[in-house]
Design a protein around this motif. Structure first.
Motif, PDB file in Angstrom:
ATOM      1  N   ARG A  77      43.733  41.651  -4.048  1.00  0.00           N
ATOM      2  CA  ARG A  77      42.287  41.724  -4.272  1.00  0.00           C
ATOM      3  C   ARG A  77      41.812  43.171  -4.150  1.00  0.00           C
ATOM      4  NH1 ARG A  77      42.694  40.181   1.138  1.00  0.00           N
ATOM      5  NH2 ARG A  77      41.160  41.119   2.499  1.00  0.00           N
ATOM      6  N   PHE A  78      40.761  43.482  -4.905  1.00  0.00           N
ATOM      7  CA  PHE A  78      40.199  44.828  -4.874  1.00  0.00           C
ATOM      8  C   PHE A  78      38.831  44.805  -5.522  1.00  0.00           C
ATOM      9  CE2 PHE A  78      42.502  44.322  -8.802  1.00  0.00           C
ATOM     10  CZ  PHE A  78      41.681  44.892  -9.764  1.00  0.00           C
ATOM     11  N   ASN A  79      38.057  45.853  -5.270  1.00  0.00           N
ATOM     12  CA  ASN A  79      36.793  46.059  -5.955  1.00  0.00           C
ATOM     13  C   ASN A  79      37.085  46.938  -7.160  1.00  0.00           C
ATOM     14  OD1 ASN A  79      36.049  46.120  -2.764  1.00  0.00           O
ATOM     15  ND2 ASN A  79      34.626  44.913  -3.948  1.00  0.00           N
ATOM     16  N   ASN A  80      36.664  46.503  -8.335  1.00  0.00           N
ATOM     17  CA  ASN A  80      36.997  47.202  -9.570  1.00  0.00           C
ATOM     18  C   ASN A  80      35.913  48.196  -9.946  1.00  0.00           C
ATOM     19  OD1 ASN A  80      38.491  47.844 -11.831  1.00  0.00           O
ATOM     20  ND2 ASN A  80      37.574  46.245 -13.086  1.00  0.00           N
ATOM     21  N   GLY A  81      36.172  49.498  -9.681  1.00  0.00           N
ATOM     22  CA  GLY A  81      35.276  50.551 -10.104  1.00  0.00           C
ATOM     23  C   GLY A  81      34.446  51.178  -9.011  1.00  0.00           C
ATOM     24  N   GLY A  82      34.434  50.624  -7.821  1.00  0.00           N
ATOM     25  CA  GLY A  82      33.676  51.201  -6.716  1.00  0.00           C
ATOM     26  C   GLY A  82      33.625  50.245  -5.546  1.00  0.00           C
ATOM     27  N   PHE A  83      33.222  50.760  -4.397  1.00  0.00           N
ATOM     28  CA  PHE A  83      33.191  49.929  -3.200  1.00  0.00           C
ATOM     29  C   PHE A  83      32.245  48.743  -3.342  1.00  0.00           C
ATOM     30  CE2 PHE A  83      34.590  54.036  -1.323  1.00  0.00           C
ATOM     31  CZ  PHE A  83      35.819  53.600  -0.858  1.00  0.00           C
ATOM     32  N   GLY A  84      31.149  48.914  -4.056  1.00  0.00           N
ATOM     33  CA  GLY A  84      30.184  47.833  -4.210  1.00  0.00           C
ATOM     34  C   GLY A  84      30.415  46.960  -5.434  1.00  0.00           C
TER      35      GLY A  84
END
Length: 188
Positions: A77-84
């Motif tokens: 899992r990850f945030n795609n393109g930025g922390f928010g």
């Protein structure tokens, strides 16, 4: 994640996974043995030569769960393109190859295709690892904590270079977590 994005990623990853070895280098040597029970849990992706899917990953985390049959359920899992940014998730199955000391897996996003997964480095305390592939196209430097010291980072990147990778392609994955979230994520 929508099915079309998942299939696009899976097809691209599998096609890239079936290519010939990089520049005629010898196969990546796995570690002698991985204690799968100790290896399970949460690993933060510290740096990577990323797949197309994870090029803009922030807070990337891989979690392994040992299955009764000896294989490994993986949740990335990850945030795609930025922390928010919205969280993306990929689930797959790590099929442990027999007679490899549990250090070589085939990661199956869907049947029948599997991508190569080699535990090429594992610290004695199971706090840092490097996952590699013979093709030298992708690699993952991971740790049990979201950040590591600059010295440890440099040592791990030197190990990636010694494996035959072009380290100019390495992307340090931005990680930003509060201490209470790290504990909940299962940081071992």
């Amino acid at each position: 994640m929508r099915l079309s994005n998942s299939l696009f990623f899976a097809c691209g990853f599998i096609v890239a996974s079936t290519g010939a070895g990089a520049r005629s280098l010898p196969p990546v040597q796995p570690v002698n043995h991985v204690d799968l029970t100790r290896f399970m849990g949460t690993w933060y992706v510290i740096a990577t030569i990323p797949t197309r899917f994870e090029k803009n990953a922030y807070n990337a985390v891989e979690t392994y769960t040992l299955q009764p049959d000896g294989n490994v359920y993986t949740a990335f899992r990850f945030n795609n393109g930025g922390f928010g940014a919205p969280e993306k998730k990929i689930h797959s199955l790590g099929i442990v190859k027999a007679n490899t000391g549990n250090a070589i897996w085939g990661v199956q996003l869907f049947w029948p295709l599997r991508a190569q997964y080699i535990v090429a480095y594992l610290s004695q305390d199971y706090r840092e690892t490097i996952v590699a592939r013979d093709a030298r196209d992708y690699t993952w430097v991971m740790a049990r904590t979201p950040t590591i010291s600059p010295h440890d980072y440099a040592v791990l990147i030197d190990k990636v270079k010694a494996l035959g990778y072009d380290i100019s392609k390495i992307r340090k994955v931005p990680q930003r977590w509060s201490s209470d979230i790290v504990g909940k994520a299962g940081g071992n």
